[in-house]
Design a protein around this motif. Structure first.
Motif, PDB file in Angstrom:
ATOM      1  N   GLY A   1       7.017  -0.218   0.882  1.00 53.73           N
ATOM      2  CA  GLY A   1       6.132   0.455   1.830  1.00 53.73           C
ATOM      3  C   GLY A   1       6.604   1.835   2.214  1.00 53.73           C
ATOM      4  O   GLY A   1       6.193   2.380   3.257  1.00 53.73           O
TER       5      GLY A   1
ATOM      6  N   THR B   1       0.826  -1.214   0.000  1.00 56.89           N
ATOM      7  CA  THR B   1       0.000   0.000   0.000  1.00 56.89           C
ATOM      8  C   THR B   1       0.857   1.259   0.000  1.00 56.89           C
ATOM      9  O   THR B   1       0.419   2.322  -0.454  1.00 56.89           O
ATOM     10  N   GLY B   2       2.072   1.135   0.480  1.00 55.79           N
ATOM     11  CA  GLY B   2       2.974   2.289   0.515  1.00 55.79           C
ATOM     12  C   GLY B   2       3.950   2.311  -0.631  1.00 55.79           C
ATOM     13  O   GLY B   2       4.972   3.000  -0.561  1.00 55.79           O
TER      14      GLY B   2
ATOM     15  N   ASP C   1       4.165   4.697   3.286  1.00 52.72           N
ATOM     16  CA  ASP C   1       3.442   4.538   4.561  1.00 52.72           C
ATOM     17  C   ASP C   1       4.350   4.713   5.773  1.00 52.72           C
ATOM     18  O   ASP C   1       3.855   4.870   6.903  1.00 52.72           O
ATOM     19  N   ARG C   2       5.653   4.708   5.564  1.00 53.58           N
ATOM     20  CA  ARG C   2       6.568   4.713   6.696  1.00 53.58           C
ATOM     21  C   ARG C   2       6.454   5.978   7.550  1.00 53.58           C
ATOM     22  O   ARG C   2       6.487   5.884   8.796  1.00 53.58           O
TER      23      ARG C   2
ATOM     24  N   ALA D   1       3.867   7.793   8.259  1.00 49.60           N
ATOM     25  CA  ALA D   1       2.680   7.691   9.114  1.00 49.60           C
ATOM     26  C   ALA D   1       2.881   6.655  10.206  1.00 49.60           C
ATOM     27  O   ALA D   1       2.471   6.861  11.369  1.00 49.60           O
TER      28      ALA D   1
ATOM     29  N   THR E   1      -2.324  -1.110   6.123  1.00 51.60           N
ATOM     30  CA  THR E   1      -1.130  -0.909   5.302  1.00 51.60           C
ATOM     31  C   THR E   1      -0.393  -2.238   5.150  1.00 51.60           C
ATOM     32  O   THR E   1      -0.628  -3.193   5.888  1.00 51.60           O
TER      33      THR E   1
ATOM     34  N   LEU F   1      -3.718   1.736  11.738  1.00 53.00           N
ATOM     35  CA  LEU F   1      -2.858   2.070  10.610  1.00 53.00           C
ATOM     36  C   LEU F   1      -2.149   0.826  10.083  1.00 53.00           C
ATOM     37  O   LEU F   1      -2.081   0.603   8.863  1.00 53.00           O
TER      38      LEU F   1
END
Length: 409
Positions: free
Chosen positions: A163, A158-159, A166-167, A169, A218, A214
């Motif tokens: 990833g 998703t990131g 997303d890291r 967040a 993710t 979260l």
């Protein structure tokens, strides 16, 4: 000498008349047989797959959409878990499932399509349970990660790659927890009172819940463009436009799923003679092979979308044995048995039967020598140019007898 020559070349009037007369007719005969009487309908057909699936993967987060790898050509057999091709460096993998994909499947998602994904991953040996059915949780994420590892590609996330998106967040969520933990320890150490400790404790709980939420949404995912669900195997590639370096064309790939069956088109008047359950023989002149089949469905009269062809009815048949992939798309001859006698009966060609002045039916039995003998019969069912006959008035008519069917020059 002159008299000899004259006797050789000069014909009498009688000889000339004989020479000019038509030849004596030849009697045409056929044997009396004992067999199962079957009426058939013969039509051309095509061997088709149960279901056709058109696939055009589109990788949305990249610029140019080009084919970068091809692993399955037209006619290739397809197995579950196989990568068919790659578009812009990302794979298209085959998964077992009856419902076509319609969205990216991400952590936190719920639905029947997630249940299908879990079943597919379990069938391939990647999913070991742990999440509730239909929920994309931690165990499903682990299974998706194992799927991508098995096909030799980095797992989609998703990131994005690794990833990375997303890291920040996730790091912020971890920092919020650490800050709340420090606040709680400080309040407890300084004896700031129950209210301050409770506030700090609730803040920590909220921070942990936010991180849990979260994390749940993710991580590893399955993009719509990277998987095609196929309802049945064996499957094969019916057609493909995929060539390395070429841009995406729709449809890029067409798959055929399930067993092979036979499809034929009959004029409506012939289709009325065919019903589901009837037996048939399907023969390929190309392979020299044939198979027994049965009619599974007879459609209503339709006209092709072009409107130029006459109305027809689509007849579907299923082979009584599994057809090999070499039969796919073959043009075949289909012979449907629309009716047959329950046992072997005495039959003669239809041309052997004639009606007398009194309305009775009869055949002429030709002995080995002599004049044909008129034998009265009762005519029964007819099929394939033959008629069932029963001799009347104790007349003799047996298998192997010869009957007159006509005359020739």
């Amino acid at each position: 000498m002159t008299g000899l020559v004259g006797s050789t070349y000069v014909k009498s009037p009688a000889e000339r008349r004989a020479a000019a007369a038509p030849p004596t007719p030849t009697v045409l005969t056929a044997p009396v047989e004992r067999k199962v009487l079957a009426d058939t309908v013969v039509v051309r057909g095509t061997v088709v797959t149960e279901r056709r699936i058109e696939v055009t993967p589109v990788v949305s987060d990249v610029g140019a959409q080009v084919v970068t790898q091809v692993r399955a050509r037209t006619g290739a057999t397809v197995r579950a878990g196989q990568v068919l091709l790659a578009v812009s460096g990302r794979p298209l993998v085959v998964l077992p499932g009856r419902t076509p994909g319609y969205r990216d499947l991400k952590p936190g998602d719920s639905g029947e399509d997630v249940t299908q994904l879990q079943h597919a991953l379990k069938e391939l040996g990647h999913y070991r349970g742990g999440d509730r059915a239909g929920y994309f949780g931690a165990s499903t994420k682990s299974a998706v990660r194992r799927l991508y590892r098995s096909i030799g590609y980095d797992v989609s996330d998703t990131g994005g790659r690794g990833g990375a998106a997303d890291r920040p967040a996730l790091d912020a969520a971890r920092s919020a927890i650490e800050s709340a933990e420090h606040e709680l320890r400080t309040a407890a150490r300084d004896a700031a009172g129950h209210d301050a400790v409770d506030i700090a404790r609730r803040r920590l709980e909220r921070a942990k819940a936010a991180e849990t939420e979260l994390i749940a949404h993710t991580g590893p995912m399955l993009p719509l463009a990277e998987a095609v669900f196929v309802p049945a195997f064996p499957a094969r590639v019916i057609d493909t436009k995929a060539e390395v370096g070429r841009k995406i064309e729709e449809p890029l790939l067409t798959l055929g799923a399930g067993n092979l069956s036979i499809e034929a088109k009959l004029p409506p008047d012939q289709a009325t003679l065919v019903q589901p359950g009837m037996g048939a023989i399907v023969a390929s002149e190309i392979t020299g092979d044939e198979t027994a089949a049965k009619v599974t469905a007879v459609g209503e009269p339709v006209v092709d979308s072009t409107g130029g062809a006459a109305p027809h009815c689509v007849v579907l048949l299923q082979s009584l044995r599994r057809l090999p992939s070499s039969w796919a798309d073959l043009d075949v001859r289909v012979t449907v048995t629309s009716a047959k006698s329950a046992r072997k009966v005495l039959v003669v060609p239809a041309s052997a039967i004639f009606a007398g002045a009194d309305g009775t039916s009869a055949v002429l039995v030709q002995p080995a020598a002599g004049v044909p003998v008129r034998t009265e019969v009762r005519a029964g069912a007819s099929a394939g140019g033959f008629v069932e006959v029963t001799p009347l008035h104790q007349a003799r008519l047996r298998e192997g007898d010869v009957v007159v069917v006509g005359t020739g020059a």
